[in-house]
Design a protein around this motif. Structure first.
Motif, PDB file in Angstrom:
ATOM      1  N   ALA A  90     -11.902 -33.196   5.364  1.00 20.92           N
ATOM      2  CA  ALA A  90     -11.654 -34.524   5.927  1.00 20.92           C
ATOM      3  C   ALA A  90     -10.897 -34.387   7.239  1.00 20.92           C
ATOM      4  O   ALA A  90      -9.859 -33.733   7.301  1.00 20.92           O
ATOM      5  CB  ALA A  90     -10.850 -35.366   4.943  1.00 20.92           C
ATOM      6  N   ARG A  91     -11.420 -34.995   8.291  1.00 15.31           N
ATOM      7  CA  ARG A  91     -10.772 -34.949   9.605  1.00 15.31           C
ATOM      8  C   ARG A  91     -10.132 -36.300   9.885  1.00 15.31           C
ATOM      9  O   ARG A  91     -10.720 -37.160  10.525  1.00 15.31           O
ATOM     10  CB  ARG A  91     -11.804 -34.617  10.689  1.00 15.31           C
ATOM     11  CG  ARG A  91     -12.575 -33.328  10.444  1.00 15.31           C
ATOM     12  CD  ARG A  91     -11.680 -32.107  10.521  1.00 15.31           C
ATOM     13  NE  ARG A  91     -12.429 -30.864  10.379  1.00 15.31           N
ATOM     14  CZ  ARG A  91     -11.875 -29.667  10.327  1.00 15.31           C
ATOM     15  NH1 ARG A  91     -10.563 -29.554  10.388  1.00 15.31           N
ATOM     16  NH2 ARG A  91     -12.615 -28.580  10.192  1.00 15.31           N
ATOM     17  N   ILE A  92      -8.933 -36.483   9.367  1.00 13.77           N
ATOM     18  CA  ILE A  92      -8.293 -37.787   9.525  1.00 13.77           C
ATOM     19  C   ILE A  92      -7.026 -37.708  10.373  1.00 13.77           C
ATOM     20  O   ILE A  92      -6.385 -38.723  10.609  1.00 13.77           O
ATOM     21  CB  ILE A  92      -7.951 -38.397   8.150  1.00 13.77           C
ATOM     22  CG1 ILE A  92      -7.027 -37.472   7.372  1.00 13.77           C
ATOM     23  CG2 ILE A  92      -9.212 -38.663   7.353  1.00 13.77           C
ATOM     24  CD1 ILE A  92      -6.582 -38.043   6.035  1.00 13.77           C
ATOM     25  N   PHE A  93      -6.682 -36.491  10.863  1.00 16.08           N
ATOM     26  CA  PHE A  93      -5.481 -36.338  11.668  1.00 16.08           C
ATOM     27  C   PHE A  93      -5.859 -35.920  13.080  1.00 16.08           C
ATOM     28  O   PHE A  93      -6.567 -34.927  13.280  1.00 16.08           O
ATOM     29  CB  PHE A  93      -4.538 -35.291  11.064  1.00 16.08           C
ATOM     30  CG  PHE A  93      -4.009 -35.670   9.708  1.00 16.08           C
ATOM     31  CD1 PHE A  93      -3.088 -36.693   9.573  1.00 16.08           C
ATOM     32  CD2 PHE A  93      -4.440 -35.008   8.574  1.00 16.08           C
ATOM     33  CE1 PHE A  93      -2.599 -37.047   8.328  1.00 16.08           C
ATOM     34  CE2 PHE A  93      -3.956 -35.353   7.327  1.00 16.08           C
ATOM     35  CZ  PHE A  93      -3.037 -36.383   7.208  1.00 16.08           C
ATOM     36  N   ALA A  94      -5.370 -36.668  14.056  1.00 11.47           N
ATOM     37  CA  ALA A  94      -5.580 -36.308  15.449  1.00 11.47           C
ATOM     38  C   ALA A  94      -4.642 -35.161  15.820  1.00 11.47           C
ATOM     39  O   ALA A  94      -3.649 -34.895  15.137  1.00 11.47           O
ATOM     40  CB  ALA A  94      -5.319 -37.517  16.347  1.00 11.47           C
ATOM     41  N   THR A  95      -4.966 -34.475  16.925  1.00 13.61           N
ATOM     42  CA  THR A  95      -4.134 -33.353  17.370  1.00 13.61           C
ATOM     43  C   THR A  95      -2.703 -33.798  17.619  1.00 13.61           C
ATOM     44  O   THR A  95      -1.746 -33.086  17.290  1.00 13.61           O
ATOM     45  CB  THR A  95      -4.728 -32.743  18.652  1.00 13.61           C
ATOM     46  OG1 THR A  95      -6.079 -32.336  18.400  1.00 13.61           O
ATOM     47  CG2 THR A  95      -3.919 -31.539  19.100  1.00 13.61           C
ATOM     48  N   ARG A  96      -2.548 -34.980  18.172  1.00 17.17           N
ATOM     49  CA  ARG A  96      -1.204 -35.503  18.430  1.00 17.17           C
ATOM     50  C   ARG A  96      -0.415 -35.671  17.136  1.00 17.17           C
ATOM     51  O   ARG A  96       0.782 -35.359  17.078  1.00 17.17           O
ATOM     52  CB  ARG A  96      -1.309 -36.846  19.154  1.00 17.17           C
ATOM     53  CG  ARG A  96       0.035 -37.456  19.535  1.00 17.17           C
ATOM     54  CD  ARG A  96      -0.154 -38.802  20.211  1.00 17.17           C
ATOM     55  NE  ARG A  96      -0.820 -39.750  19.322  1.00 17.17           N
ATOM     56  CZ  ARG A  96      -1.141 -40.995  19.672  1.00 17.17           C
ATOM     57  NH1 ARG A  96      -0.891 -41.422  20.902  1.00 17.17           N
ATOM     58  NH2 ARG A  96      -1.740 -41.796  18.810  1.00 17.17           N
ATOM     59  N   ASP A  97      -1.090 -36.127  16.085  1.00 15.34           N
ATOM     60  CA  ASP A  97      -0.417 -36.304  14.796  1.00 15.34           C
ATOM     61  C   ASP A  97       0.014 -34.960  14.210  1.00 15.34           C
ATOM     62  O   ASP A  97       1.088 -34.845  13.619  1.00 15.34           O
ATOM     63  CB  ASP A  97      -1.341 -37.023  13.809  1.00 15.34           C
ATOM     64  CG  ASP A  97      -1.669 -38.432  14.254  1.00 15.34           C
ATOM     65  OD1 ASP A  97      -0.826 -39.040  14.950  1.00 15.34           O
ATOM     66  OD2 ASP A  97      -2.765 -38.921  13.923  1.00 15.34           O
ATOM     67  N   VAL A  98      -0.834 -33.946  14.368  1.00 14.81           N
ATOM     68  CA  VAL A  98      -0.500 -32.616  13.854  1.00 14.81           C
ATOM     69  C   VAL A  98       0.708 -32.044  14.594  1.00 14.81           C
ATOM     70  O   VAL A  98       1.613 -31.461  13.988  1.00 14.81           O
ATOM     71  CB  VAL A  98      -1.711 -31.673  13.972  1.00 14.81           C
ATOM     72  CG1 VAL A  98      -1.336 -30.256  13.550  1.00 14.81           C
ATOM     73  CG2 VAL A  98      -2.867 -32.181  13.119  1.00 14.81           C
ATOM     74  N   LEU A  99       0.730 -32.211  15.923  1.00 12.88           N
ATOM     75  CA  LEU A  99       1.867 -31.728  16.706  1.00 12.88           C
ATOM     76  C   LEU A  99       3.155 -32.454  16.316  1.00 12.88           C
ATOM     77  O   LEU A  99       4.218 -31.840  16.189  1.00 12.88           O
ATOM     78  CB  LEU A  99       1.588 -31.908  18.197  1.00 12.88           C
ATOM     79  CG  LEU A  99       0.480 -31.029  18.782  1.00 12.88           C
ATOM     80  CD1 LEU A  99       0.231 -31.389  20.242  1.00 12.88           C
ATOM     81  CD2 LEU A  99       0.843 -29.546  18.670  1.00 12.88           C
ATOM     82  N   TRP A 100       3.054 -33.749  16.119  1.00 10.39           N
ATOM     83  CA  TRP A 100       4.220 -34.523  15.691  1.00 10.39           C
ATOM     84  C   TRP A 100       4.690 -34.071  14.316  1.00 10.39           C
ATOM     85  O   TRP A 100       5.892 -33.990  14.044  1.00 10.39           O
ATOM     86  CB  TRP A 100       3.870 -36.001  15.697  1.00 10.39           C
ATOM     87  CG  TRP A 100       4.947 -36.911  15.190  1.00 10.39           C
ATOM     88  CD1 TRP A 100       4.890 -37.730  14.106  1.00 10.39           C
ATOM     89  CD2 TRP A 100       6.257 -37.093  15.744  1.00 10.39           C
ATOM     90  NE1 TRP A 100       6.062 -38.408  13.941  1.00 10.39           N
ATOM     91  CE2 TRP A 100       6.927 -38.036  14.933  1.00 10.39           C
ATOM     92  CE3 TRP A 100       6.919 -36.548  16.841  1.00 10.39           C
ATOM     93  CZ2 TRP A 100       8.228 -38.443  15.190  1.00 10.39           C
ATOM     94  CZ3 TRP A 100       8.226 -36.957  17.093  1.00 10.39           C
ATOM     95  CH2 TRP A 100       8.856 -37.889  16.286  1.00 10.39           C
ATOM     96  N   TYR A 101       3.742 -33.751  13.455  1.00  7.23           N
ATOM     97  CA  TYR A 101       4.050 -33.237  12.125  1.00  7.23           C
ATOM     98  C   TYR A 101       4.843 -31.933  12.233  1.00  7.23           C
ATOM     99  O   TYR A 101       5.827 -31.721  11.516  1.00  7.23           O
ATOM    100  CB  TYR A 101       2.736 -33.005  11.386  1.00  7.23           C
ATOM    101  CG  TYR A 101       2.835 -32.922   9.887  1.00  7.23           C
ATOM    102  CD1 TYR A 101       2.977 -34.062   9.113  1.00  7.23           C
ATOM    103  CD2 TYR A 101       2.746 -31.696   9.237  1.00  7.23           C
ATOM    104  CE1 TYR A 101       3.038 -33.996   7.737  1.00  7.23           C
ATOM    105  CE2 TYR A 101       2.815 -31.616   7.858  1.00  7.23           C
ATOM    106  CZ  TYR A 101       2.958 -32.768   7.112  1.00  7.23           C
ATOM    107  OH  TYR A 101       3.027 -32.689   5.753  1.00  7.23           O
TER     108      TYR A 101
END
Length: 352
Positions: free
Chosen positions: A276-287
Motif C-alpha cells: 500500500a502506497r499511502i505515505f508521501a515522501t514528505r510524510d516519511v521524512l517527517w516520520y
C-alpha cells in the motif's frame, strides 16, 4: 452573574495552561535536584555522552538492549528495504515468493536474537497453525485457539523460556546458545499475530458483512485510487493466501517482530503482492524527524532525571510524599516514551 461565569470560562484555559507550566517547571527542577543528591546511590548509571560530566541511566534492560542493538536493527531494516525493492524489480515474485524471502531473512535475524531458542518459536507457531486448520470451521474454534495461546503464554512465563536441559542432558549444551534477547519476552507479540491469523482464516470460511463497494465510496483514500488500512484488514482473502509460508513470514517479519505495531494477517498478506502506497515522501521524512526527536527526549531523560534508576534502586521509598509522587509520575512517562520509540523504529519499515 452570567457575565462573571462567561468571563471565567474565557480565562480558564489560560489559567490551566499557566498551572501546567508551573507544575512541570517545578517537577523538572525538583527531579534534577533529586538526581544530583542521590547520584552516588543510584544503580545503573554510566558515563554519559550527551552532556559533559553527565551520567547516563542504563538501568532499564529493555531500553539498554534496544539502544545497544540499534545499529543491527537499522541494518536489518535497511536490508529489508533493499531486498524488497530488488526482488520486486528483478524477479517479480508473488506473495508466496516474497513470503519465503522474508522467512529466510527473518529467521537469520531471529537466529541472532534468540540463537537455538528459535526452534521454540517455530514449534509453537507450527502447532498453532495445525490447530487453526483443524478447528477453524468448527464452533469450538475460539475456545481452542484461546486456550492454546493462553497456555503457551503461561508456560513461557513459568519456565522462563524453557531450558534445553529439561528435555535431556544431551540437549543442555544448547543453553549456551540462547542469543542476545530472551525469546519469550517478545513472543507476546507473536501470540497476537497467531490469534490474528486464526481469526482471519476463521472469518474467511464464513460469510463476511464488510461491504467493500460502500467503503470505497465513503473512504477518501480508496476513492482517490489508494488502499486504506481498513480495506486491507477487513476484506477477505482467498484461502490460498493462508499458506504456512505466508503465515510464518507474518509471525517473524523482522521489522515488526520486536516492538510491533501489530497489523492483521489480512493487511499483511494483502501487501505481499502489492504494498500500500499511502505515505508521501514528505510524510516519511517527517516520520523520521519525529523518531530522532523521540530518541533524543529519552536520552535527555536518561542523562538528567534517572527515573528508572530511582525505581530499581528502591531509593524512592525514602523520599518525601511529594518527591515520591514526582518520581512515580515520571517513571511511567519515561516508559511510555520508550515503548513509543521502539514501535516507531519498527514501524518505520512497512511491508515492502
Amino acid at each position: 452573574m452570567t457575565g462573571v461565569v462567561i468571563g471565567w470560562k474565557r480565562k480558564e484555559p489560560a489559567f490551566l495552561l499557566l498551572y501546567i507550566v508551573v507544575v512541570f517547571i517545578y517537577f523538572i527542577h525538583r527531579t534534577l535536584q533529586l538526581a544530583h543528591e542521590h547520584r552516588s546511590k543510584l544503580y545503573g548509571l554510566r558515563p554519559g555522552w550527551l552532556f559533559p560530566h553527565s551520567l547516563n541511566d542504563v538501568s532499564d534492560a529493555q531500553w539498554r538492549n534496544f539502544r545497544g542493538n540499534l545499529p543491527i536493527l537499522t541494518s536489518v531494516f535497511a536490508l529489508f528495504a533493499v531486498v524488497a525493492n530488488a526482488l520486486k524489480a528483478f524477479l517479480s515474485l508473488g506473495a508466496k515468493g516474497m513470503a519465503i524471502s522474508w522467512i529466510l531473512i527473518s529467521l537469520s535475524y531471529l537466529a541472532y536474537l534468540h540463537g537455538a531458542c528459535t526452534i521454540y518459536i517455530l514449534l509453537i507457531a507450527s502447532a498453532n497453525y495445525i490447530l487453526v486448520m483443524i478447528f477453524a470451521r468448527t464452533k469450538y474454534f475460539s475456545f481452542a485457539i484461546w486456550v492454546f495461546n493462553i497456555f503457551v503464554l503461561v508456560c513461557n512465563r513459568i519456565y522462563e523460556g524453557y531450558s534445553f536441559s529439561i528435555f535431556g542432558e544431551q540437549w543442555a549444551y544448547l543453553d549456551n546458545f540462547r542469543g542476545t534477547f530472551r525469546w519469550h519476552i517478545c513472543f507476546n507479540f507473536v501470540i497476537l499475530r497467531m490469534l490474528s491469523f486464526g481469526y482471519d482464516y476463521h472469518w474467511a470460511n464464513q460469510q463476511r458483512h464488510f461491504d467493500q463497494r460502500k467503503h470505497i465510496q465513503r473512504c477518501h483514500t480508496c476513492k482517490s485510487g489508494g488502499i486504506c488500512y481498513q480495506l486491507l484488514q477487513e476484506r477477505s482473502l482467498p484461502i490460498d493466501n493462508f499458506s504456512f509460508s505466508v503465515y510464518l513470514s507474518y509471525l517473524v517479519y523482522a521489522p515488526l517482530y520486536l516492538a510491533g505495531p501489530i497489523i492483521s494477517f489480512n493487511a499483511f498478506a494483502s501487501q505481499l503482492d502489492m504494498p500500500a502506497r499511502i505515505f508521501a515522501t514528505r510524510d516519511v521524512l517527517w516520520y523520521g524527524l519525529r523518531w530522532i526527536f523521540s530518541f533524543m527526549i529519552i536520552e535527555i531523560m536518561n542523562h538528567l532525571f534517572h527515573y528508572n534508576a530511582f525505581a530499581v534502586s528502591g531509593l524512592w521509598r525514602s523520599l518525601s510524599p511529594m518527591d515520591m509522587f514526582i518520581i512515580t509520575y515520571g517513571e511511567p512517562t519515561y516508559r511510555e516514551n520508550q515503548c513509543w520509540q521502539s514501535e516507531f523504529q519498527a514501524s518505520s519499515c512497512s511491508v515492502q
